[in-house]
Design a protein around this motif. Structure first.
Motif, PDB file in Angstrom:
ATOM      1  N   GLU A  93       5.114 -24.439-101.093  1.00 14.16           N
ATOM      2  CA  GLU A  93       5.217 -23.365-101.800  1.00 14.16           C
ATOM      3  C   GLU A  93       4.981 -23.511-103.334  1.00 14.16           C
ATOM      4  OE1 GLU A  93       8.697 -21.110-101.156  1.00 14.16           O
ATOM      5  OE2 GLU A  93       8.455 -21.132 -98.916  1.00 14.16           O
ATOM      6  N   PRO A  94       4.288 -22.473-103.982  1.00  9.64           N
ATOM      7  CA  PRO A  94       4.183 -22.571-105.730  1.00  9.64           C
ATOM      8  C   PRO A  94       5.705 -22.597-105.963  1.00  9.64           C
ATOM      9  CG  PRO A  94       2.788 -20.770-104.663  1.00  9.64           C
ATOM     10  CD  PRO A  94       3.751 -21.479-103.604  1.00  9.64           C
ATOM     11  N   ARG A  95       5.786 -23.271-107.342  1.00 10.52           N
ATOM     12  CA  ARG A  95       6.788 -23.379-108.034  1.00 10.52           C
ATOM     13  C   ARG A  95       6.456 -22.667-109.491  1.00 10.52           C
ATOM     14  NH1 ARG A  95       5.574 -27.163-105.122  1.00 10.52           N
ATOM     15  NH2 ARG A  95       4.580 -28.419-106.845  1.00 10.52           N
ATOM     16  N   ILE A  96       7.110 -21.836-109.664  1.00  6.61           N
ATOM     17  CA  ILE A  96       6.611 -20.812-111.017  1.00  6.61           C
ATOM     18  C   ILE A  96       7.814 -20.772-112.095  1.00  6.61           C
ATOM     19  CG2 ILE A  96       5.905 -18.741-111.858  1.00  6.61           C
ATOM     20  CD1 ILE A  96       4.477 -18.376-109.044  1.00  6.61           C
ATOM     21  N   HIS A  97       7.970 -21.371-112.961  1.00  2.91           N
ATOM     22  CA  HIS A  97       9.039 -21.139-114.134  1.00  2.91           C
ATOM     23  C   HIS A  97       9.287 -19.657-114.049  1.00  2.91           C
ATOM     24  CE1 HIS A  97      11.431 -21.538-117.684  1.00  2.91           C
ATOM     25  NE2 HIS A  97      11.592 -22.894-117.279  1.00  2.91           N
ATOM     26  N   PRO A  98      10.778 -19.216-114.281  1.00  3.36           N
ATOM     27  CA  PRO A  98      11.097 -17.929-114.549  1.00  3.36           C
ATOM     28  C   PRO A  98      10.585 -17.240-115.547  1.00  3.36           C
ATOM     29  CG  PRO A  98      12.944 -19.400-114.673  1.00  3.36           C
ATOM     30  CD  PRO A  98      11.899 -20.309-114.149  1.00  3.36           C
ATOM     31  N   ASP A  99      10.131 -17.824-116.546  1.00  7.32           N
ATOM     32  CA  ASP A  99       9.571 -17.343-117.873  1.00  7.32           C
ATOM     33  C   ASP A  99       8.115 -17.508-117.830  1.00  7.32           C
ATOM     34  OD1 ASP A  99      12.115 -17.807-118.970  1.00  7.32           O
ATOM     35  OD2 ASP A  99      11.679 -19.476-120.261  1.00  7.32           O
ATOM     36  N   ALA A 100       7.507 -17.911-116.774  1.00  7.13           N
ATOM     37  CA  ALA A 100       6.071 -17.559-116.632  1.00  7.13           C
ATOM     38  C   ALA A 100       5.689 -16.295-116.037  1.00  7.13           C
ATOM     39  CB  ALA A 100       5.386 -18.611-115.597  1.00  7.13           C
ATOM     40  N   VAL A 101       4.629 -15.633-116.620  1.00  8.46           N
ATOM     41  CA  VAL A 101       4.228 -14.213-116.244  1.00  8.46           C
ATOM     42  C   VAL A 101       2.862 -14.121-115.331  1.00  8.46           C
ATOM     43  CG1 VAL A 101       3.312 -12.026-117.138  1.00  8.46           C
ATOM     44  CG2 VAL A 101       5.103 -13.307-118.375  1.00  8.46           C
ATOM     45  N   ILE A 102       3.189 -13.693-114.057  1.00  7.62           N
ATOM     46  CA  ILE A 102       1.775 -13.735-113.126  1.00  7.62           C
ATOM     47  C   ILE A 102       1.672 -12.377-112.853  1.00  7.62           C
ATOM     48  CG2 ILE A 102       1.258 -14.744-110.898  1.00  7.62           C
ATOM     49  CD1 ILE A 102       2.133 -16.925-112.722  1.00  7.62           C
ATOM     50  N   ALA A 103       0.380 -11.807-113.023  1.00  5.67           N
ATOM     51  CA  ALA A 103      -0.066 -10.617-112.857  1.00  5.67           C
ATOM     52  C   ALA A 103       0.138 -10.288-111.432  1.00  5.67           C
ATOM     53  CB  ALA A 103      -1.426 -10.349-113.212  1.00  5.67           C
ATOM     54  N   PRO A 104       0.625  -9.133-110.539  1.00  7.46           N
ATOM     55  CA  PRO A 104       0.511  -8.753-109.388  1.00  7.46           C
ATOM     56  C   PRO A 104      -0.841  -9.055-108.612  1.00  7.46           C
ATOM     57  CG  PRO A 104       0.549  -6.877-110.785  1.00  7.46           C
ATOM     58  CD  PRO A 104       0.818  -7.909-111.577  1.00  7.46           C
ATOM     59  N   THR A 105      -1.825  -8.953-109.199  1.00  2.00           N
ATOM     60  CA  THR A 105      -3.203  -9.465-108.216  1.00  2.00           C
ATOM     61  C   THR A 105      -3.381 -10.751-108.546  1.00  2.00           C
ATOM     62  OG1 THR A 105      -4.418  -8.546-110.294  1.00  2.00           O
ATOM     63  CG2 THR A 105      -3.852  -6.719-108.682  1.00  2.00           C
ATOM     64  N   ALA A 106      -2.697 -11.708-109.163  1.00  2.00           N
ATOM     65  CA  ALA A 106      -2.958 -13.024-109.174  1.00  2.00           C
ATOM     66  C   ALA A 106      -2.924 -13.574-107.881  1.00  2.00           C
ATOM     67  CB  ALA A 106      -2.489 -13.758-110.299  1.00  2.00           C
ATOM     68  N   VAL A 107      -3.562 -14.596-107.650  1.00  2.00           N
ATOM     69  CA  VAL A 107      -3.148 -15.217-105.975  1.00  2.00           C
ATOM     70  C   VAL A 107      -2.687 -16.859-106.598  1.00  2.00           C
ATOM     71  CG1 VAL A 107      -4.074 -16.295-103.963  1.00  2.00           C
ATOM     72  CG2 VAL A 107      -4.675 -14.016-104.726  1.00  2.00           C
ATOM     73  N   ILE A 108      -1.713 -17.301-106.115  1.00  2.00           N
ATOM     74  CA  ILE A 108      -1.106 -18.641-106.334  1.00  2.00           C
ATOM     75  C   ILE A 108      -0.911 -19.252-105.047  1.00  2.00           C
ATOM     76  CG2 ILE A 108       0.468 -20.177-107.689  1.00  2.00           C
ATOM     77  CD1 ILE A 108       0.670 -17.996-109.711  1.00  2.00           C
ATOM     78  N   SER A 109      -1.446 -20.436-104.708  1.00  3.20           N
ATOM     79  CA  SER A 109      -1.544 -20.708-103.363  1.00  3.20           C
ATOM     80  C   SER A 109      -0.942 -22.623-103.144  1.00  3.20           C
ATOM     81  CB  SER A 109      -2.678 -20.514-102.475  1.00  3.20           C
ATOM     82  OG  SER A 109      -2.645 -20.974-101.252  1.00  3.20           O
ATOM     83  N   GLY A 110      -0.067 -22.765-102.450  1.00  4.28           N
ATOM     84  CA  GLY A 110       0.143 -24.098-102.183  1.00  4.28           C
ATOM     85  C   GLY A 110       0.989 -24.802-103.337  1.00  4.28           C
ATOM     86  N   ASP A 111       0.500 -26.088-103.325  1.00  3.12           N
ATOM     87  CA  ASP A 111       1.351 -26.997-104.194  1.00  3.12           C
ATOM     88  C   ASP A 111       0.960 -26.847-105.715  1.00  3.12           C
ATOM     89  OD1 ASP A 111       2.817 -29.215-105.131  1.00  3.12           O
ATOM     90  OD2 ASP A 111       1.689 -30.706-103.991  1.00  3.12           O
ATOM     91  N   VAL A 112       1.512 -25.790-106.190  1.00  2.00           N
ATOM     92  CA  VAL A 112       1.055 -25.239-107.516  1.00  2.00           C
ATOM     93  C   VAL A 112       2.411 -25.295-108.384  1.00  2.00           C
ATOM     94  CG1 VAL A 112       0.116 -23.413-108.946  1.00  2.00           C
ATOM     95  CG2 VAL A 112      -0.963 -23.920-106.789  1.00  2.00           C
ATOM     96  N   THR A 113       2.247 -26.060-109.468  1.00  2.00           N
ATOM     97  CA  THR A 113       3.369 -25.796-110.525  1.00  2.00           C
ATOM     98  C   THR A 113       3.024 -25.118-111.798  1.00  2.00           C
ATOM     99  OG1 THR A 113       4.386 -28.013-109.843  1.00  2.00           O
ATOM    100  CG2 THR A 113       5.031 -26.974-111.861  1.00  2.00           C
ATOM    101  N   VAL A 114       3.780 -24.004-112.124  1.00  2.00           N
ATOM    102  CA  VAL A 114       3.431 -23.376-113.310  1.00  2.00           C
ATOM    103  C   VAL A 114       4.583 -23.286-114.217  1.00  2.00           C
ATOM    104  CG1 VAL A 114       2.863 -20.879-114.034  1.00  2.00           C
ATOM    105  CG2 VAL A 114       1.795 -21.845-111.914  1.00  2.00           C
ATOM    106  N   ALA A 115       4.334 -23.884-115.398  1.00  2.00           N
ATOM    107  CA  ALA A 115       5.416 -24.292-116.379  1.00  2.00           C
ATOM    108  C   ALA A 115       5.822 -23.105-117.223  1.00  2.00           C
ATOM    109  CB  ALA A 115       5.184 -25.361-117.409  1.00  2.00           C
ATOM    110  N   ALA A 116       6.748 -23.247-117.933  1.00  2.00           N
ATOM    111  CA  ALA A 116       7.384 -22.230-118.880  1.00  2.00           C
ATOM    112  C   ALA A 116       6.224 -21.719-120.026  1.00  2.00           C
ATOM    113  CB  ALA A 116       8.685 -22.567-119.706  1.00  2.00           C
ATOM    114  N   GLY A 117       6.322 -20.362-120.090  1.00  2.00           N
ATOM    115  CA  GLY A 117       5.497 -19.785-120.948  1.00  2.00           C
ATOM    116  C   GLY A 117       4.188 -19.429-120.556  1.00  2.00           C
TER     117      GLY A 117
END
Length: 200
Positions: free
Chosen positions: A9-33
């Motif tokens: 599953e993706p790991r997304i920092h709580p401070d990151a902002v992901i648009a509702p129509t973006a797709v994030i799939s699998g072993d993905v790390t999204v850092a703060a900001g």
């Protein structure tokens, strides 16, 4: 939308902002900001994707790792609208403008700029602070940066980099190259049939 892919599953920092129509799939790390805008797709096809702090992935951009090439993006990097990054290492404070293409095994040094519709070819290494002009092609290591009308020179360097062999494990001289390529690649992509959406 977030998806589990190949059991990861993706790991997304709580401070990151992901648009509702973006797709994030699998072993993905999204850092703060980080900001991932509408229509962007970030997908780990068997290797990791890591976005460093304060990276921006703009509308309809594609960031894809393959089973043999992870993606690492340094902090404070901007990936422009409709840009594509496949299996590459991108440094810090890099600007990938609208429509740029960065291919497998490429390395882009810190503070480099790849301008509108420019290409960084497979296995190409851009040193720090390099500029690839609008629509030009960067190819090789050491890198040559050539205008698009220099097809023969681009091809001479590109041929040695062996795109079908490096990316797909197939010899360019195979008589049914596209048949083998699409069947093999199709089997790999079919693994998405087992993906499952994750709750927001």
């Amino acid at each position: 939308m977030r998806y589990s892919h190949l059991g990861t599953e993706p790991r997304i920092h709580p401070d990151a902002v992901i648009a509702p129509t973006a797709v994030i799939s699998g072993d993905v790390t999204v850092a703060a900001g980080c900001q991932v805008l509408h229509g962007a797709v970030i997908t780990a096809e068997g290797s990791r994707v890591v976005l460093g702090e304060n990276t921006i992935v703009m509308e309809n951009a594609l960031v894809r790792a393959s089973s043999t090439h992870a993606v690492h993006v340094g902090a404070h990097t901007l990936i422009g609208p409709m840009a594509s990054v496949a299996g590459a290492d991108i440094g810090q404070e890099v600007f990938l403008a609208t429509g740029t293409r960065v291919f497998n095994g490429a390395e882009i040094g810190d503070r480099s700029e790849v301008r509108i519709n420019a290409v960084v070819h497979v296995r190409t290494v851009l040193p720090a602070d390099t500029i690839v002009p609008i629509s030009w092609v960067a190819v090789g290591d050491p890198v040559q940066i050539l205008p698009p009308d220099k097809h023969e020179e681009i091809w001479a360097a590109q041929k040695e980099l062996d795109f079908p062999g490096y990316v797909f494990g197939l010899d360019r001289e195979t008589p049914d190259l596209m048949v083998q390529l699409t069947e093999r690649y199709g089997r790999s992509l079919a693994r998405h049939s087992a993906d499952r959406p994750l709750p927001d």
